[in-house]
Write a protein that holds these residues in place. Sequence first.
Motif, PDB file in Angstrom:
ATOM      1  N   ASP A   5      30.599  73.876  14.027  1.00  0.00           N
ATOM      2  CA  ASP A   5      30.419  74.608  15.278  1.00  0.00           C
ATOM      3  C   ASP A   5      30.922  73.819  16.483  1.00  0.00           C
ATOM      4  OD1 ASP A   5      29.208  76.678  13.893  1.00  0.00           O
ATOM      5  OD2 ASP A   5      27.195  75.830  14.115  1.00  0.00           O
ATOM      6  N   ALA A   6      31.334  72.573  16.258  1.00  0.00           N
ATOM      7  CA  ALA A   6      31.755  71.728  17.374  1.00  0.00           C
ATOM      8  C   ALA A   6      33.112  72.155  17.927  1.00  0.00           C
ATOM      9  CB  ALA A   6      31.802  70.265  16.940  1.00  0.00           C
ATOM     10  N   TYR A   7      33.974  72.707  17.071  1.00  0.00           N
ATOM     11  CA  TYR A   7      35.302  73.110  17.540  1.00  0.00           C
ATOM     12  C   TYR A   7      35.786  74.282  16.701  1.00  0.00           C
ATOM     13  CZ  TYR A   7      37.902  71.245  13.533  1.00  0.00           C
ATOM     14  OH  TYR A   7      38.416  71.025  12.287  1.00  0.00           O
ATOM     15  N   ASP A   8      36.892  74.891  17.145  1.00  0.00           N
ATOM     16  CA  ASP A   8      37.447  76.062  16.465  1.00  0.00           C
ATOM     17  C   ASP A   8      38.599  75.605  15.570  1.00  0.00           C
ATOM     18  OD1 ASP A   8      38.476  78.489  15.654  1.00  0.00           O
ATOM     19  OD2 ASP A   8      38.223  79.433  17.617  1.00  0.00           O
TER      20      ASP A   8
ATOM     21  N   LEU B  41      34.519  66.872  19.602  1.00  0.00           N
ATOM     22  CA  LEU B  41      34.555  66.053  18.388  1.00  0.00           C
ATOM     23  C   LEU B  41      34.450  64.569  18.699  1.00  0.00           C
ATOM     24  CD1 LEU B  41      37.353  67.833  16.327  1.00  0.00           C
ATOM     25  CD2 LEU B  41      34.899  67.900  15.915  1.00  0.00           C
ATOM     26  N   LEU B  42      34.805  64.177  19.935  1.00  0.00           N
ATOM     27  CA  LEU B  42      34.727  62.764  20.300  1.00  0.00           C
ATOM     28  C   LEU B  42      33.298  62.259  20.276  1.00  0.00           C
ATOM     29  CD1 LEU B  42      37.257  62.732  23.286  1.00  0.00           C
ATOM     30  CD2 LEU B  42      37.665  62.020  20.925  1.00  0.00           C
ATOM     31  N   ARG B  43      32.336  63.168  20.421  1.00  0.00           N
ATOM     32  CA  ARG B  43      30.929  62.753  20.431  1.00  0.00           C
ATOM     33  C   ARG B  43      30.324  62.725  19.025  1.00  0.00           C
ATOM     34  NH1 ARG B  43      31.116  66.184  25.064  1.00  0.00           N
ATOM     35  NH2 ARG B  43      30.211  67.927  23.922  1.00  0.00           N
ATOM     36  N   LEU B  44      31.095  63.134  18.035  1.00  0.00           N
ATOM     37  CA  LEU B  44      30.595  63.143  16.657  1.00  0.00           C
ATOM     38  C   LEU B  44      31.052  61.876  15.945  1.00  0.00           C
ATOM     39  CD1 LEU B  44      31.292  66.868  15.698  1.00  0.00           C
ATOM     40  CD2 LEU B  44      29.205  65.874  16.619  1.00  0.00           C
ATOM     41  N   ARG B  45      30.143  61.238  15.229  1.00  0.00           N
ATOM     42  CA  ARG B  45      30.446  59.978  14.554  1.00  0.00           C
ATOM     43  C   ARG B  45      30.058  60.061  13.074  1.00  0.00           C
ATOM     44  NH1 ARG B  45      32.969  59.681  18.363  1.00  0.00           N
ATOM     45  NH2 ARG B  45      33.089  58.077  19.982  1.00  0.00           N
ATOM     46  N   HIS B  46      30.494  61.129  12.419  1.00  0.00           N
ATOM     47  CA  HIS B  46      30.170  61.285  11.003  1.00  0.00           C
ATOM     48  C   HIS B  46      31.162  60.553  10.105  1.00  0.00           C
ATOM     49  CE1 HIS B  46      26.986  64.102  11.858  1.00  0.00           C
ATOM     50  NE2 HIS B  46      27.798  64.828  12.594  1.00  0.00           N
ATOM     51  N   ALA B  47      32.296  60.167  10.634  1.00  0.00           N
ATOM     52  CA  ALA B  47      33.299  59.424   9.866  1.00  0.00           C
ATOM     53  C   ALA B  47      33.599  58.123  10.596  1.00  0.00           C
ATOM     54  CB  ALA B  47      34.574  60.245   9.692  1.00  0.00           C
TER      55      ALA B  47
END
Length: 216
Positions: A134-137, A178-184
């Motif tokens: 849901d973070a991006y399209d 996506l810059l705020r996501l750190r799953h990888a």
Amino acid sequence: WVVAGVLVCALLPPSFPNAAAHGLSLALIAAELVLMGINLVLFGLVHLAVLLNKYILPHWFQRGRVMVAEISSGVIDHNGRANANMTQERNKLLFALEGARTYREYISVAGQLDKLPADLGEGGDEWRQDEGSDAYDAALCRIYLAVMRAAREGGDVPALGLALRTVLHRNFAGIDRLLRLRHARAGTKTAAEDFVAELCRSVQFLGAAGTTAYNE
């Protein structure tokens, strides 16, 4: 006895002010030293716990759990042994990641960690390949990636310029989130990476083509 001595010194008559003050000061200094020693011990224990939890205990915990399961069931747990080995490998990679001195070394080790499964605390590659976010399209990124690639490979400068005018603005398709996501540990969503890579190639192509081709 120490507390009682401090209270006695504090309650001495005014005829002994200096002795009482010195005694109270010494008692406070001793208390400070004791508290400092306790803090140092606690500080060391915390760091020891972090070290054990990060590099030693996960591996031995996995092996111990597999051993207990095998003894109780009488069956060799191949998956459990594989997870124990991967846990040991993860610990080695984490140690190597902290010791990386260059960006290339860091990315190499981080990529190996991302290949490990999510139940070991990693799973970066699985997350990057999963477009259900849901973070991006992701679908919009794929659509305009195909549009830019087709225009660039076909040499259609006006169409490529029109596509770039559409995508070159802040937070297109939610990519900035996506810059705020750190799953990888290395990279982000594959669809977003492919989109940005094609965007860079298209801008370079348009710059090399010049204004003459665009006017034509």
